[in-house]
Design a protein around this motif. Structure first.
Motif, mmCIF file in Angstrom:
data_model
loop_
_atom_site.group_PDB
_atom_site.id
_atom_site.type_symbol
_atom_site.label_atom_id
_atom_site.label_comp_id
_atom_site.label_asym_id
_atom_site.label_seq_id
_atom_site.Cartn_x
_atom_site.Cartn_y
_atom_site.Cartn_z
ATOM 1 N N ILE A 184 0.767 -0.929 -0.071
ATOM 2 C CA ILE A 184 -0.201 0.093 0.237
ATOM 3 C C ILE A 184 0.277 1.178 -0.107
ATOM 4 C CG2 ILE A 184 -2.053 1.215 1.065
ATOM 5 C CD1 ILE A 184 -2.858 -1.269 2.207
ATOM 6 N N PHE A 185 1.932 1.501 0.658
ATOM 7 C CA PHE A 185 2.604 2.589 0.873
ATOM 8 C C PHE A 185 4.083 2.634 0.423
ATOM 9 C CE2 PHE A 185 -0.402 2.894 4.665
ATOM 10 C CZ PHE A 185 -1.023 3.347 4.249
ATOM 11 N N GLY A 186 4.590 3.537 0.167
ATOM 12 C CA GLY A 186 6.106 3.014 -0.654
ATOM 13 C C GLY A 186 6.627 1.901 -1.428
ATOM 14 N N MET A 187 5.170 1.735 -2.318
ATOM 15 C CA MET A 187 5.869 1.076 -3.170
ATOM 16 C C MET A 187 6.872 2.072 -4.111
ATOM 17 S SD MET A 187 1.461 1.494 -4.307
ATOM 18 C CE MET A 187 1.456 0.068 -5.572
ATOM 19 N N ASN A 188 7.123 2.707 -4.527
ATOM 20 C CA ASN A 188 8.529 3.207 -5.335
ATOM 21 C C ASN A 188 9.501 3.026 -4.634
ATOM 22 O OD1 ASN A 188 7.656 5.478 -4.065
ATOM 23 N ND2 ASN A 188 8.295 6.430 -5.290
ATOM 24 N N VAL A 189 9.553 2.454 -2.912
ATOM 25 C CA VAL A 189 11.104 2.070 -2.901
ATOM 26 C C VAL A 189 10.934 0.583 -2.698
ATOM 27 C CG1 VAL A 189 10.622 4.808 -1.807
ATOM 28 C CG2 VAL A 189 9.683 2.137 -0.334
#
Length: 308
Positions: free
Chosen positions: A69-74
């Protein structure tokens, strides 16, 4: 004979030891009882100028795999490092759902309606009001956890209320063929009024566009007697993985680049002006401040500032 049985003479002679004996007794008694489980307050109230603001917890749930859900691009290592620094687990998160009541003295305004009418009505009652007392319902945006409480068993939950929402948001969902909108919002369309960026809900409450999470997502600034307070809805959906790192992508943001830009813009303003806020998904009671930290921000939970 019981270990705690003694004569009256012995009791009097040992009076100095009674505090410790009482403590031991309390420990045994509590150990014999059943566990009550974690408990979170449901209602939190404070003042902003001449307004009275109440945040209400209408639901909470544990969610697995938060990086889905969160930080999908890290990368996973970065996500884990940030989580460990904040002392939170990487494999689960706790979600909170927090509508807000604002009593202006002449209006009782509900911002967002939770997941269902029964839970939100109960929270309103715990706050000391009834659903019938709500004069206005303001929808910050039209995701299901914000519009789900508009209707209860096919009838209006807040039957005496007028409805206010952003024009851009309403226009998007009315054309999208969304079941939640069709069942909960569309039946109330004739009772709705619409506003844009800078529009006024009532004296001292102003809409501020923060598009991206949804096409017409709005925040609302309260301004009363030289005090300000922002209802920022879903601008940032987690105090670490979204607020602290505004460029981290969030699955629920419909336009991820626009949502990140809105976060930087609004959070920067809050930090610069030292304005407190309520975030719909922040850990309850959801009220705090934001400060700049490095290239991002840091959430500072409210303690007693708004009680003074």
């Amino acid at each position: 004979m019981s270990d705690f049985s003694m004569s009256r003479r012995a009791m009097l002679a040992g009076a100095a030891a009674m505090p410790m004996a009482a403590g031991l007794g309390a420990t045994k008694a509590s150990a014999a009882g059943h566990m009550q489980g974690a408990q979170v307050p449901r209602v939190n109230r404070f003042g902003i100028g001449d307004f009275e603001v109440t945040t209400m917890l209408v639901g909470s749930r544990t969610v697995e795999d938060p990086q889905g859900i969160f930080g999908m691009n890290v990368d996973a290592d970065t996500f884990a490092e940030v989580s460990n620094e904040a002392h939170i687990p990487v494999d689960k998160a706790q979600f909170f759902f927090t509508p807000t009541l604002v009593n202006t003295g002449s209006e009782l305004i509900l911002f967002d309606t939770g997941l269902n009418g029964a839970a939100t009505s109960q929270a309103v009652e715990m706050a000391g009001y009834s659903a019938d007392a709500v004069t206005h319902v303001v929808l910050t945006h039209m995701h299901g956890d914000h519009i789900g409480g508009l209707m209860t068993d096919g009838a209006e939950t807040f039957s005496n209320a007028a409805y206010i929402t952003g024009q851009v948001e309403f226009d998007h969902w009315s054309a999208a063929g969304n079941e939640g909108f069709d069942n909960n919002v569309a039946p109330l369309a004739e009772k709705m009024s619409f506003l844009g960026d800078g529009g006024s809900v009532t004296s001292g409450i102003t809409a501020m566009a923060a598009f991206g999470h949804t096409p017409g997502h709005m925040t609302y600034m309260l301004d009363s007697n030289d005090q300000q307070f922002l209802i920022f809805a879903d601008l940032a959906n987690h105090y670490v993985w979204s607020l602290a790192h505004p460029d981290w992508e969030v699955r629920f943001d419909m336009d991820k680049a626009a949502a990140a830009a809105s976060r930087r813009n609004v959070l920067g303003m809050l930090a610069a002006d030292d304005v407190p806020f309520i975030g719909y998904h922040m850990p309850f009671p959801g009220v705090g401040y934001v400060e700049t930290r490095g290239d991002g921000f840091h959430y500072v939970p409210h303690s007693y500032q708004l009680m003074l």
